[in-house]
Each structure stands twice: as C-alpha cells, then as structure tokens.
Scaffold this active site. Sequence first.
Site, PDB file in Angstrom:
ATOM      1  CB  SER A  85       8.246  -0.841  -5.550  1.00 58.76           C
ATOM      2  OG  SER A  85       7.485  -1.442  -4.531  1.00 58.76           O
ATOM      3  CE1 TYR A 113      -5.076   3.109  -0.732  1.00 59.84           C
ATOM      4  CE2 TYR A 113      -6.512   1.370  -1.557  1.00 59.84           C
ATOM      5  CZ  TYR A 113      -5.857   2.572  -1.738  1.00 59.84           C
ATOM      6  OH  TYR A 113      -5.997   3.245  -2.928  1.00 59.84           O
ATOM      7  CG  ASP A 144       0.134   4.472  -6.887  1.00 60.54           C
ATOM      8  OD1 ASP A 144      -0.013   5.687  -6.665  1.00 60.54           O
ATOM      9  OD2 ASP A 144      -0.022   3.596  -6.021  1.00 60.54           O
ATOM     10  CG  ASP A 191      -6.268   7.017  -6.192  1.00 61.31           C
ATOM     11  OD1 ASP A 191      -6.782   6.770  -5.085  1.00 61.31           O
ATOM     12  OD2 ASP A 191      -5.271   6.403  -6.635  1.00 61.31           O
ATOM     13  CG  LEU A 194       8.752   6.116  -2.420  1.00 61.15           C
ATOM     14  CD1 LEU A 194      10.268   6.280  -2.420  1.00 61.15           C
ATOM     15  CD2 LEU A 194       8.082   7.496  -2.433  1.00 61.15           C
TER      16      LEU A 194
HETATM   17  C1  GLA Z   1      -1.807   4.027  -2.708  1.00 56.45           C
HETATM   18  C2  GLA Z   1      -2.732   3.593  -3.852  1.00 56.45           C
HETATM   19  C3  GLA Z   1      -3.188   4.806  -4.660  1.00 56.45           C
HETATM   20  C4  GLA Z   1      -3.750   5.904  -3.759  1.00 56.45           C
HETATM   21  C5  GLA Z   1      -2.813   6.182  -2.591  1.00 56.45           C
HETATM   22  C6  GLA Z   1      -3.408   7.132  -1.591  1.00 56.45           C
HETATM   23  O1  GLA Z   1      -0.626   4.529  -3.234  1.00 56.45           O
HETATM   24  O2  GLA Z   1      -2.077   2.684  -4.692  1.00 56.45           O
HETATM   25  O3  GLA Z   1      -4.120   4.401  -5.636  1.00 56.45           O
HETATM   26  O4  GLA Z   1      -5.033   5.579  -3.327  1.00 56.45           O
HETATM   27  O5  GLA Z   1      -2.446   4.994  -1.907  1.00 56.45           O
HETATM   28  O6  GLA Z   1      -3.557   8.385  -2.166  1.00 56.45           O
END
Ligand code: GLA
Length: 402
Positions: free
Chosen positions: A134, A238, A189, A44, A132
């Site tokens: 939250s 991340y 998300d 994303d 998930l």
């Molecule tokens: C987390 C981030 C999303 C996406 C995923 C990995 O959930 O909030 O924006 O980057 O990781 O796909």
Amino acid sequence: MHNTNLAVENSAHTLGQRFVQLFGGSPRVYQAPGRVNLIGEHTDYNDGFVMPAAIGFYTRVSVAPRHDRKLVIHSENYSEQVEFDLDRLPATRAGHWSDYVVGVVKMLVRSGKQLGGANLLVDGNVPQGAGLSSSASIEVAVGYALLDLADQASDRTESDPNKIDRTKLALLCQQAENEFVGARCGIMDQFVASHGERARALLLDCRSLEYRLLPLPDDVALAICNTMVKHSIAKGEYNQRRAECESGVRALSKYLPNARALRDVTPEDLETYGHELPDVVRRRCRHVIGENGRVLQAAAALERGDLQAFGKLMLESHRSLRDDFEVSCSELDLMVELAKQAEGVYGTRMTGGGFGGCTIALVHAGCVEAFQRTVHEGYERSTGCKPEIYVCSAADGVGQVA
Ligand code: GLA
C-alpha cells in the site's frame, strides 16, 4: 474479477466529485496499484531478480493546482486533512500517513522539479500492513500525479503520459521510502506499481533495471490469502536482514574481489567459502543466492507454460524463506500448508517482506471457489481468526483514470 474497469471508472468519478465538494476546481484522478510478488523475495536489495505483478487494489489521488505554495492533502481513509508549505517542508518524518506524500514531494523537489501548490485527495483500498505494498502505491500515485501537474503547468495544455519516465518515478519513490519514511526497501514495489501490466508478471533485474513482461495464463488466478497478522517493514527485522546480507558480501569479497552484492555470488562460491561466515549469515546468503536462481527458472517455466514447475519453485522459495531467511511465521506456514492441500493449486508461498501479511497461491480458475472455502475454513478452525482471500489477476501500473 469481473467489471473491474467499470468499478474503477465509477470510483474514480466519485473521487473527483468528492474533491470538488472539498476543494472546488477541476481535478484529475490518478491511480497506482498494490502488488503481489510471485517469486524472488528479499532479492531486490541484493541486486537480484524478482517477479511481481500489479494487482487490482489501488490508491487513487485526485489533484488540482492551487494559486499559493500550499500542499493541502486530505485522506479519505483517515478522514484527516493536513497542510504543508512547499518552501518549508518538514525535515524529518512524523510517523503519520502523510509521510509518504511529503517524502515523494521532497524527492521531486530535490530532483529539480518545479512544483506549485496543489490540493490532493487520497483514497485507497490496498489492504494495509498486509504486505501488498500500500505504501508504494500511494507514493507512485502521488508522484505521478504531481509530475503530470507540473508538466501541465510548464509547457503543455494536454498531458502526455509517455512524458513521465516511469523508472525514474519508481526510483524517486524508493528514495522517499529509504530516506524519509525510514524503511530501507528495495526497488521491487515501486517499480511494479509504475510498470505493471494487465495479465502480465514482471521479471525485473534489480541491478540493471531491465525488465520483461511475461504473460500469465488466463485460466490461472492469483489467490492472495491474508493471515491478518499485521506486518510493518519499517520495524527493525527487515533492515536487520538487509544488514546480514551486506555483511555476507563483505566477508565473501575477501575471496571474491568482484562481488559487489549477493547477486555476484554463485551457489558454488558459497559452498567453497561459506564456512568462513557465521551460521546465520551463511543461511541468509544461501536463501538469496538460491532465490535468484529460482526466479530465472520460474521465468523460463512460465515462458514454456509449465505451471507445475513454476509451482514447485514457489514451494522451494517458501521453505527457504522459512528455514534460511527466517521471515515467515506460524500463520504464514499454516496458510501455505492449507493451500498446498487444496485442489487445482500449482504452487504457493509467503509473499512480500514476511513476519505476517499474505501468501500467494497460483490456482486453476475452475478451482478458485473451492479453494477459498477450504482455506478459509481450515485457517479459521486452526487459529480462530477469519482470513481474507483476494482472488486477483494482474493489473496495469500507475496512470490517469479521470
Ligand atoms: C518489501 C520491500 C521490497 C522487498 C520485499 C521482500 O516488500 O518493500 O523492496 O525487499 O519486502 O522481497
């Protein structure tokens, strides 16, 4: 998941009653779901494609206006209450659950919304730290509730859910997370918490924000297996992956001047110019570029009802996340191996940011109970830790429930 609607209505009603006990007044209740990503991981924020579904775990927010400029927020989950003055909102995050609420309020104000004081009661059952979403569910629930409240106060007596622009809401919540909470997450998300639909997966182009809802067959369950290893994307890994992707684009754009994001780089481009990149960066790019292709192939497979093909793509996605993007962990890999061996499984992979959290398996409905038993036993035997397995179907996005 039987009687989900009844359960939702009951608990929405209970939350309203609890609100009246705490604050008095006549509250409205809203909810936004968590999500599971079927395929398209770490794409994303590279302007790529994702395919999540909203799931039947929610954050609920009960809200009513106040006559002053205070925001009073009570969390049922934390049994805690905090207060803010709308005209003196904190400049920086506090590392507290209320950051998600304050972040959204700040972005609403910045976007020009006139907000008045309000009491909010927040309660949720989305497993935390399980990947998930939250956090997106609290952001979107609060954002929607406050937008609806502001609209009621301005020009209407009856609220009209169609007045709320769900894409703008998602973007605003993402900004809250990026700029206030401090995680540089993409749009997936918040978008699916806003736009998700019952029995549908959502195919999203994260550059144009165009999306399509794809029907999921009735006889397939989304089995979400929680390794119970907590993850937190606010931690550095991340943001580091994101930076590696960006450095890949910068290096490749010497040869591909039109490449703004990994979305614009083809597998052939990477073949040709990849040797210019440090090995780690090249592997990160290979994951993202391959994953974008897999999402589009998975969408086509779903549209022709070919779950076998869909499942194979999920397995490839997992391998790529494990070996090239390096965001899996031994517990996620074990869960995937156990699920692969169970009967009636079309495909399985880690889901969400990684480093712990959950896997997703697409399982034929008739095989779900046996699946739960074997995966549970196998995981406990190998790790000594009891996993949680949630059998879900795709659910609706944010809305008013009472
Ligand atoms: C987390 C981030 C999303 C996406 C995923 C990995 O959930 O909030 O924006 O980057 O990781 O796909």
